[in-house]
Design a protein around this motif. Structure first.
Motif, PDB file in Angstrom:
ATOM      1  N   TYR A 168      48.842  11.779  47.340  1.00 21.73           N
ATOM      2  CA  TYR A 168      50.214  11.472  46.762  1.00 21.73           C
ATOM      3  C   TYR A 168      51.280  12.623  47.433  1.00 21.73           C
ATOM      4  O   TYR A 168      52.137  12.151  48.117  1.00 21.73           O
ATOM      5  CB  TYR A 168      50.059  11.669  45.644  1.00 21.73           C
ATOM      6  N   THR A 169      50.456  14.205  47.299  1.00 19.67           N
ATOM      7  CA  THR A 169      51.589  14.465  48.428  1.00 19.67           C
ATOM      8  C   THR A 169      51.320  14.618  49.628  1.00 19.67           C
ATOM      9  O   THR A 169      52.737  15.210  50.401  1.00 19.67           O
ATOM     10  CB  THR A 169      51.133  16.267  47.964  1.00 19.67           C
ATOM     11  N   LYS A 213      55.482   4.470  50.613  1.00 17.78           N
ATOM     12  CA  LYS A 213      56.437   4.785  50.004  1.00 17.78           C
ATOM     13  C   LYS A 213      57.665   5.604  50.644  1.00 17.78           C
ATOM     14  O   LYS A 213      57.913   6.236  50.555  1.00 17.78           O
ATOM     15  CB  LYS A 213      56.706   5.718  48.210  1.00 17.78           C
ATOM     16  N   ASP A 385      56.374  18.482  42.813  1.00 14.86           N
ATOM     17  CA  ASP A 385      56.830  17.364  41.398  1.00 14.86           C
ATOM     18  C   ASP A 385      56.880  15.773  42.922  1.00 14.86           C
ATOM     19  O   ASP A 385      57.138  15.599  43.850  1.00 14.86           O
ATOM     20  CB  ASP A 385      57.954  17.210  41.802  1.00 14.86           C
ATOM     21  N   ASP A 386      55.700  15.470  43.028  1.00 14.57           N
ATOM     22  CA  ASP A 386      55.320  13.707  43.725  1.00 14.57           C
ATOM     23  C   ASP A 386      55.360  12.723  43.635  1.00 14.57           C
ATOM     24  O   ASP A 386      54.943  11.739  43.821  1.00 14.57           O
ATOM     25  CB  ASP A 386      53.723  14.085  44.767  1.00 14.57           C
ATOM     26  N   GLY A 387      55.962  12.681  42.238  1.00 21.14           N
ATOM     27  CA  GLY A 387      56.239  11.522  41.227  1.00 21.14           C
ATOM     28  C   GLY A 387      55.051  10.890  40.463  1.00 21.14           C
ATOM     29  O   GLY A 387      55.296  10.021  40.053  1.00 21.14           O
ATOM     30  N   ASN A 388      54.065  11.453  40.485  1.00 16.93           N
ATOM     31  CA  ASN A 388      53.214  10.978  39.889  1.00 16.93           C
ATOM     32  C   ASN A 388      52.588  12.311  38.812  1.00 16.93           C
ATOM     33  O   ASN A 388      52.658  13.062  38.924  1.00 16.93           O
ATOM     34  CB  ASN A 388      52.044  10.616  40.944  1.00 16.93           C
ATOM     35  N   SER A 391      53.472  16.025  36.789  1.00 18.36           N
ATOM     36  CA  SER A 391      53.897  17.061  38.238  1.00 18.36           C
ATOM     37  C   SER A 391      54.923  18.191  37.302  1.00 18.36           C
ATOM     38  O   SER A 391      55.666  17.180  36.679  1.00 18.36           O
ATOM     39  CB  SER A 391      54.375  15.862  38.875  1.00 18.36           C
ATOM     40  N   THR A 393      58.446  20.096  38.446  1.00 17.25           N
ATOM     41  CA  THR A 393      59.807  19.919  38.912  1.00 17.25           C
ATOM     42  C   THR A 393      59.997  22.030  39.091  1.00 17.25           C
ATOM     43  O   THR A 393      60.842  21.679  40.539  1.00 17.25           O
ATOM     44  CB  THR A 393      60.653  19.582  38.266  1.00 17.25           C
TER      45      THR A 393
END
Length: 430
Positions: A168-169, A213, A385-388, A391, A393
């Motif tokens: 994800y990152t 994305k 934070d990778d939206g999953n 995570s 901030t």
């Protein structure tokens, strides 16, 4: 493999001082008047297996350093800390279960482990005894089972974020390097070279989910199978595909060392080449030497280079000279101190449920960052934070995923910003 023999020698005689089931003691922790019986921390450590030995021995070293410091300072609740070590094969479900059973039969007060690649059978062997079980197993498939069965696995805590964050990152990291002008990609393609174990497949799947994305695209997926005897065909495939970024989604340090030597001799000029996790193990630099220059890698669990992390690195290198592993050395050290805090807060290490309940709601800031496992997965939150899930901030609410580049034959943190030591610089083939 000769690499494992080399790694054992780096222990500086530790294995000779402690058989597989014998507690490890430092000469200066033998006090004449301890308040009660020792508090025993169980360590399943791979010593004779075909995989995982380097990371597990790093875990052993970090535990020894913590044990020596804790006992020299008076122990825990007036009791000395002992380490109960048993051998384990991280690839064998049967071995994992036997090792955990040996520790629960020995009535240890907690278990600290690097990882196994059979996490559910390993955890299942502990559910009847239910002492605190803290490990850097790094597998979302396992923590999803924890989330589905919270009572069964209430005592199991993953002391790092899961491997999905590697996937994800990665596009976030690439974009940051591109936007800063530190990397001028040949194109926006990403070539994944993936090994077949579930851990690597999960990382590849997460990256393939994340790419649409982002501004980056999937150029190709190439399969490899451990052990990789010859990287030549893979390198020719990388050159033919010509992607701007290449992720080698593998896990074996010795094989990464062979890859970088072959790639340096016949590179894809201009490509950013990322090696997933394996370079964290000391063997990588020991074997690759100057050929490692310029390669990028990351870990969701690693020793920071801030004041706290630097102090630990200096202590560790003094105690265990040689190339330092940057992952489980710090993780095991943090775990021992996390348990110390929990035992002292509860007042009795035999109260397993109370100790686990305390760990669940009390985060701990160690040399590898902020450990907060108060979520349904009971795994550490991830930064950035990778939206999953799960995570954070803010850096001090999650464990920073550290991106390194080998510069002057040393690992240097280049991302994320709050933790970086240096900036990305062009690799020799760029």
């Amino acid at each position: 493999m000769a690499i494992r023999v080399t790694r054992r020698n780096v222990i500086k005689g530790m294995a000779g001082a402690a058989a597989a089931t014998t507690p490890v003691f430092s000469p200066y922790v033998l006090k004449s008047a301890w308040a009660a019986d020792p508090i025993v921390l169980g360590l399943p450590i791979a010593q004779t297996a075909q995989a995982g030995v380097a990371d597990h021995q790093d875990h052993w070293n970090g535990s020894i350093l913590a044990q020596e410091e804790i006992n020299a300072a008076g122990g825990i609740l007036g009791r000395k800390l002992e380490l109960k070590v048993v051998d384990i094969d991280p690839l064998s479900p049967e071995s994992c279960q036997v090792s955990i059973k040996a520790l629960t039969d020995a009535k240890v007060h907690a278990i600290s482990c690097a990882f196994t690649l059979a996490p559910i059978p390993t955890a299942d062997a502990s559910v009847k005894y239910k002492c605190p079980f803290l490990w850097g197993v790094t597998q979302r498939n396992y923590t999803e089972e924890v989330a589905k069965n919270p009572d069964k696995y209430s005592h199991c805590f993953q002391t790092d974020p899961s491997e999905v964050h590697y996937g994800y990152t990665f596009p976030i990291f690439l974009k940051d390097m591109k936007d800063r002008g530190l990397w001028k990609p040949l194109n926006n393609g990403v070539h994944i070279v993936q090994e077949q174990i579930a851990y690597n497949q999960t990382i590849s799947k997460a990256l393939q989910e994340a790419l649409p994305k982002s501004e980056f695209t999937l150029a190709k997926v190439t399969d490899i199978q451990y052990p990789v005897q010859d990287w030549g065909p893979v390198i020719q495939d990388i050159k033919k595909t010509g992607a701007g970024a290449v992720m080698i989604d593998h896990w074996v340090a010795a094989e990464y060392a062979a890859f970088v030597k072959q790639f340096q001799a016949d590179p894809l000029k201009g490509a950013l080449v990322y090696l997933q996790y394996g370079p964290s193990q000391p063997e990588f630099l020991e074997l690759a030497g100057k050929a490692a220059e310029g390669f990028v890698w990351s870990t969701v669990l690693g020793v920071y280079a801030d004041e706290k992390g630097t102090e630990f690195r200096n202590k560790y290198k003094k105690r265990f000279p040689g190339v330092m592993g940057l992952v489980y050395t710090g993780n095991s050290y943090d775990t021992a101190y996390y348990l110390k805090a929990a035992w002292e807060a509860v007042g009795d290490p035999n109260k397993f449920k109370e100790v686990c309940d305390w760990i669940r709601v009390n985060p701990f800031r160690g040399v590898c960052g902020y450990m907060d496992m108060n979520n349904k997965y009971q795994e550490c939150a991830h930064f950035p934070d990778d939206g999953n899930p799960v995570s954070a901030t803010e850096l001090e609410k999650g464990m920073g995923q550290l991106y390194f580049q080998v510069q002057d034959v040393e690992h240097k943190i280049i991302y994320p910003d709050p933790l970086k030591e240096v900036t990305l610089r062009p690799a020799p083939w760029i």
